[in-house]
Design a protein around this motif. Sequence first.
Motif, PDB file in Angstrom:
ATOM      1  N   SER A  67     -16.470  12.126  -6.242  1.00 26.01           N
ATOM      2  CA  SER A  67     -15.595  12.727  -7.251  1.00 26.01           C
ATOM      3  C   SER A  67     -15.528  14.248  -7.123  1.00 26.01           C
ATOM      4  CB  SER A  67     -16.123  12.371  -8.648  1.00 26.01           C
ATOM      5  OG  SER A  67     -15.555  13.188  -9.643  1.00 26.01           O
ATOM      6  N   PRO A  68     -14.318  14.818  -7.160  1.00 26.73           N
ATOM      7  CA  PRO A  68     -14.195  16.279  -7.200  1.00 26.73           C
ATOM      8  C   PRO A  68     -14.638  16.874  -8.530  1.00 26.73           C
ATOM      9  CG  PRO A  68     -12.118  15.230  -6.559  1.00 26.73           C
ATOM     10  CD  PRO A  68     -13.010  14.165  -7.089  1.00 26.73           C
ATOM     11  N   LEU A  69     -14.712  16.033  -9.566  1.00 22.95           N
ATOM     12  CA  LEU A  69     -15.075  16.513 -10.892  1.00 22.95           C
ATOM     13  C   LEU A  69     -16.584  16.524 -11.086  1.00 22.95           C
ATOM     14  CD1 LEU A  69     -13.745  17.445 -13.585  1.00 22.95           C
ATOM     15  CD2 LEU A  69     -13.983  15.085 -14.371  1.00 22.95           C
ATOM     16  N   THR A  70     -17.252  15.442 -10.700  1.00 20.49           N
ATOM     17  CA  THR A  70     -18.705  15.332 -10.911  1.00 20.49           C
ATOM     18  C   THR A  70     -19.511  15.667  -9.676  1.00 20.49           C
ATOM     19  OG1 THR A  70     -18.924  13.008 -10.245  1.00 20.49           O
ATOM     20  CG2 THR A  70     -18.226  13.450 -12.529  1.00 20.49           C
ATOM     21  N   ASP A  71     -18.892  15.630  -8.496  1.00 23.16           N
ATOM     22  CA  ASP A  71     -19.550  15.836  -7.199  1.00 23.16           C
ATOM     23  C   ASP A  71     -20.512  14.703  -6.865  1.00 23.16           C
ATOM     24  OD1 ASP A  71     -19.638  17.552  -4.886  1.00 23.16           O
ATOM     25  OD2 ASP A  71     -21.719  18.006  -5.402  1.00 23.16           O
ATOM     26  N   GLY A  72     -20.379  13.567  -7.530  1.00 25.82           N
ATOM     27  CA  GLY A  72     -21.209  12.410  -7.244  1.00 25.82           C
ATOM     28  C   GLY A  72     -20.371  11.215  -6.852  1.00 25.82           C
ATOM     29  N   LEU A  73     -21.040  10.167  -6.383  1.00 24.36           N
ATOM     30  CA  LEU A  73     -20.342   8.929  -6.073  1.00 24.36           C
ATOM     31  C   LEU A  73     -19.824   8.334  -7.373  1.00 24.36           C
ATOM     32  CD1 LEU A  73     -19.654   7.107  -3.663  1.00 24.36           C
ATOM     33  CD2 LEU A  73     -21.700   5.778  -4.185  1.00 24.36           C
ATOM     34  N   PHE A  74     -18.581   7.886  -7.356  1.00 26.53           N
ATOM     35  CA  PHE A  74     -17.881   7.584  -8.610  1.00 26.53           C
ATOM     36  C   PHE A  74     -16.972   6.385  -8.406  1.00 26.53           C
ATOM     37  CE2 PHE A  74     -15.106   7.998 -12.168  1.00 26.53           C
ATOM     38  CZ  PHE A  74     -15.723   8.813 -13.094  1.00 26.53           C
ATOM     39  N   SER A  75     -17.032   5.425  -9.305  1.00 27.36           N
ATOM     40  CA  SER A  75     -16.099   4.298  -9.303  1.00 27.36           C
ATOM     41  C   SER A  75     -15.221   4.382 -10.539  1.00 27.36           C
ATOM     42  CB  SER A  75     -16.843   2.963  -9.300  1.00 27.36           C
ATOM     43  OG  SER A  75     -17.463   2.730  -8.060  1.00 27.36           O
ATOM     44  N   SER A  76     -13.916   4.312 -10.317  1.00 31.47           N
ATOM     45  CA  SER A  76     -12.941   4.287 -11.398  1.00 31.47           C
ATOM     46  C   SER A  76     -12.282   2.917 -11.416  1.00 31.47           C
ATOM     47  CB  SER A  76     -11.899   5.388 -11.186  1.00 31.47           C
ATOM     48  OG  SER A  76     -11.098   5.576 -12.323  1.00 31.47           O
ATOM     49  N   ARG A 124      -8.872  18.574 -10.614  1.00 25.08           N
ATOM     50  CA  ARG A 124     -10.119  17.830 -10.437  1.00 25.08           C
ATOM     51  C   ARG A 124     -10.227  16.581 -11.314  1.00 25.08           C
ATOM     52  NH1 ARG A 124     -14.178  20.384  -7.344  1.00 25.08           N
ATOM     53  NH2 ARG A 124     -13.634  22.543  -6.796  1.00 25.08           N
ATOM     54  N   PHE A 125      -9.295  16.396 -12.226  1.00 21.50           N
ATOM     55  CA  PHE A 125      -9.273  15.155 -13.017  1.00 21.50           C
ATOM     56  C   PHE A 125      -7.926  14.444 -12.865  1.00 21.50           C
ATOM     57  CE2 PHE A 125      -8.944  18.997 -15.614  1.00 21.50           C
ATOM     58  CZ  PHE A 125      -7.692  18.899 -16.191  1.00 21.50           C
ATOM     59  N   ALA A 126      -7.354  14.546 -11.651  1.00 21.63           N
ATOM     60  CA  ALA A 126      -6.119  13.830 -11.352  1.00 21.63           C
ATOM     61  C   ALA A 126      -6.389  12.347 -11.179  1.00 21.63           C
ATOM     62  CB  ALA A 126      -5.472  14.394 -10.086  1.00 21.63           C
ATOM     63  N   SER A 127      -5.458  11.531 -11.649  1.00 15.96           N
ATOM     64  CA  SER A 127      -5.563  10.076 -11.581  1.00 15.96           C
ATOM     65  C   SER A 127      -4.799   9.524 -10.386  1.00 15.96           C
ATOM     66  CB  SER A 127      -4.987   9.442 -12.850  1.00 15.96           C
ATOM     67  OG  SER A 127      -5.643   9.883 -14.001  1.00 15.96           O
ATOM     68  N   ILE A 128      -5.179   8.322  -9.984  1.00 18.50           N
ATOM     69  CA  ILE A 128      -4.341   7.475  -9.150  1.00 18.50           C
ATOM     70  C   ILE A 128      -3.657   6.507 -10.095  1.00 18.50           C
ATOM     71  CG2 ILE A 128      -4.254   5.781  -7.283  1.00 18.50           C
ATOM     72  CD1 ILE A 128      -6.853   7.016  -6.204  1.00 18.50           C
ATOM     73  N   SER A 186       2.121   3.092 -15.205  1.00 18.67           N
ATOM     74  CA  SER A 186       1.510   3.684 -16.389  1.00 18.67           C
ATOM     75  C   SER A 186       0.029   3.360 -16.546  1.00 18.67           C
ATOM     76  CB  SER A 186       2.255   3.223 -17.643  1.00 18.67           C
ATOM     77  OG  SER A 186       2.202   1.812 -17.762  1.00 18.67           O
ATOM     78  N   ARG A 187      -0.577   2.664 -15.581  1.00 18.04           N
ATOM     79  CA  ARG A 187      -2.012   2.386 -15.625  1.00 18.04           C
ATOM     80  C   ARG A 187      -2.701   3.319 -14.636  1.00 18.04           C
ATOM     81  NH1 ARG A 187      -2.022  -2.787 -18.024  1.00 18.04           N
ATOM     82  NH2 ARG A 187      -0.061  -2.878 -19.170  1.00 18.04           N
ATOM     83  N   ALA A 188      -3.981   3.591 -14.865  1.00 23.30           N
ATOM     84  CA  ALA A 188      -4.607   4.650 -14.091  1.00 23.30           C
ATOM     85  C   ALA A 188      -6.019   4.321 -13.655  1.00 23.30           C
ATOM     86  CB  ALA A 188      -4.640   5.944 -14.912  1.00 23.30           C
ATOM     87  N   PHE A 189      -6.333   4.641 -12.394  1.00 23.65           N
ATOM     88  CA  PHE A 189      -7.700   4.916 -12.007  1.00 23.65           C
ATOM     89  C   PHE A 189      -7.940   6.332 -12.521  1.00 23.65           C
ATOM     90  CE2 PHE A 189      -6.113   1.964  -8.750  1.00 23.65           C
ATOM     91  CZ  PHE A 189      -7.096   0.990  -8.754  1.00 23.65           C
ATOM     92  N   GLY A 190      -8.357   6.419 -13.779  1.00 17.57           N
ATOM     93  CA  GLY A 190      -8.219   7.673 -14.501  1.00 17.57           C
ATOM     94  C   GLY A 190      -9.359   8.650 -14.336  1.00 17.57           C
ATOM     95  N   ARG A 191     -10.578   8.201 -14.580  1.00 14.07           N
ATOM     96  CA  ARG A 191     -11.686   9.124 -14.667  1.00 14.07           C
ATOM     97  C   ARG A 191     -12.176   9.547 -13.288  1.00 14.07           C
ATOM     98  NH1 ARG A 191     -14.602  10.319 -19.566  1.00 14.07           N
ATOM     99  NH2 ARG A 191     -13.274  12.079 -19.035  1.00 14.07           N
ATOM    100  N   GLY A 192     -12.657  10.794 -13.195  1.00 14.28           N
ATOM    101  CA  GLY A 192     -13.343  11.253 -11.998  1.00 14.28           C
ATOM    102  C   GLY A 192     -12.523  11.992 -10.976  1.00 14.28           C
ATOM    103  N   GLY A 193     -11.203  12.035 -11.135  1.00 19.20           N
ATOM    104  CA  GLY A 193     -10.393  12.862 -10.242  1.00 19.20           C
ATOM    105  C   GLY A 193     -10.133  12.292  -8.872  1.00 19.20           C
ATOM    106  N   LEU A 194     -10.173  10.957  -8.725  1.00 18.02           N
ATOM    107  CA  LEU A 194      -9.955  10.384  -7.400  1.00 18.02           C
ATOM    108  C   LEU A 194      -8.514  10.561  -6.924  1.00 18.02           C
ATOM    109  CD1 LEU A 194     -12.172   7.173  -7.585  1.00 18.02           C
ATOM    110  CD2 LEU A 194     -12.761   9.479  -6.799  1.00 18.02           C
ATOM    111  N   GLY A 195      -7.606  10.855  -7.845  1.00 16.96           N
ATOM    112  CA  GLY A 195      -6.251  11.205  -7.436  1.00 16.96           C
ATOM    113  C   GLY A 195      -6.212  12.477  -6.606  1.00 16.96           C
ATOM    114  N   ALA A 196      -7.113  13.404  -6.892  1.00 17.17           N
ATOM    115  CA  ALA A 196      -7.189  14.637  -6.104  1.00 17.17           C
ATOM    116  C   ALA A 196      -7.739  14.360  -4.706  1.00 17.17           C
ATOM    117  CB  ALA A 196      -8.052  15.666  -6.818  1.00 17.17           C
TER     118      ALA A 196
END
Length: 559
Positions: free
Chosen positions: A82-91, A171-175, A180-190
């Motif tokens: 994640s660009p937001l947390t800098d850790g491994l992240f599942s959305s 850093r909190f961009a979604s996929i 209208s649904r999102a892999f929202g948290r963690g910025g994986l869109g970035a």
Amino acid sequence: MLHTQGPLLSIDVGARETTTESVDDVLADFVGGRGVATALAHDRIPFDADPFGPENSLFLATGPMQASQMSFTGRMSCTGVSPLTDGLFSSNAGGFLSRNFVGAGNAVVEVTGGSDELVAVHVREDGVTFEEVPELAGAEVPAVVAYADEEHGLPAEHTACIGPAGENGVRFASIMTSESRAFGRGGLGAVLGAKNVKLLTFDGDADPPVEIPSVSMDVHREAATADNIMKQQGTTSVTDLANESDALPAYYFAEQSFAGAEGINGDRVEEKKYKKGTCSQCAFACKLPTRDDATGVETEGPEFETVMSFGSNCGIDDIVDVMRANKLCDRFGLDVISCGDVVAGYLDSEDAFGDADLVRETVEEIAFREGVGDTLAEGIDRAHEELGIDNWTVKGMEFPAHDGRALNGQGLSFATANRGADHMYATFYAYEYPLVTQDQAFDPDGLSDEKAEKLVELENLRAVEDCGVVCRFSRDFMTPDRFEELFEADYESLLNVGGRVVELERHFNNQRGFSRADDRLPYEIDGLETALDTYYDTRGWTDDGVVPSVGGGSSAAAD
């Protein structure tokens, strides 16, 4: 143990090359979804990977339940650094993509490398094609979805894409999927934006060779016939309860209840709801297509977390203003929780709570990194000093509702979650309002060994759901015996799978420098340090919150 079937498809978007390989051992150990993606990410992403670098990968995966017609199964996971947390992240995202993803014939898809040109990647049952799409540069999500439909005959449920926020490295961009649904948290869109991938599509008629036990139809029938307020109000049905419990943050977390809650609660959302909304195969239908005839705004939601982030936390008491902000986030590809909190922090710094026009202006500036939006696009953890506000994050991620100052077990969960301040990592709040039966409930006040031990169980169970993949809102229907029947394994074995997923996430993050020092809150809860000791001891970690050395993702199961 029931698990997903199929290969890993790896797509190098820089080299324009694809490979497929068997991951049967990982599937057998981790079921599917978040578990398989986490195990593969742990093995394949360097521990020191730059979230924006080509060495970071995104793993899209779904679970065996996508071979069923059971309610609560229209979801899938996306995993990376994640660009937001800098850790491994599942959305995690709902909608209608998961079964089209399965139709393309893969258990997991890895997107790696980095393209020099903006591309769309089309995954079909018979292969992958790369399409340069310079005309989509800066395009908002509806335009990208329309392009896929018009040029390729693939409607929204076949797409996963980013908006301007992902392209601009917010850093909190979604996929976004299903528009209208999102892999929202963690910025994986970035992360997808850094790879210069604007659009992914999935299509095919592959039939996964997974036989689903018949109990799945019992769950489906009960979901269809259940009388549940969420069918009318979705997650906003908890708004008044949270407000009465002092668990609804307001005015950038300065307060724990909101005098204007009546203007943004579930009743107001229900008044704007104009049709049923659901995810693939789900008869529970708790989604919220809403419309305001006076202004013409039409959106999906807002859910409860958006009511908090763009409502009470911004000092906004008009549901239509919250709907407008929600719509902008969907268009630009932004996480509504982080974005709303960041905007609330900015309003705090400007003494401008309640200014709905400024809210909308700021959301757009964030998406395009214009003016103050360039600072806010970094998130609160990186921007709070410049703004002169408190740092309301855990591990760099902004808070949802269900305030841990009132719901202390949820506060502990915010501290320990590998994703940071995430209410869905354990959903401890449900046991403290409570939203469960009294025999399952906990007193919201205080921490204890029992709460710490229960938190371990809940984190493990939530990970199992994300492996399955099964929606959080199945909790009234998915009993331990049904988990056993569906996944053909005893309940403790399934919890052990979830525990290994949590451990692999933690181990990866430990290698990036995460420790007990990161399991902290921006407020005090009596007994937190003792509860952390119990939590670590229950998991078999060190007193500093570090996982003893484990092997790779697939071999960790034997450790």
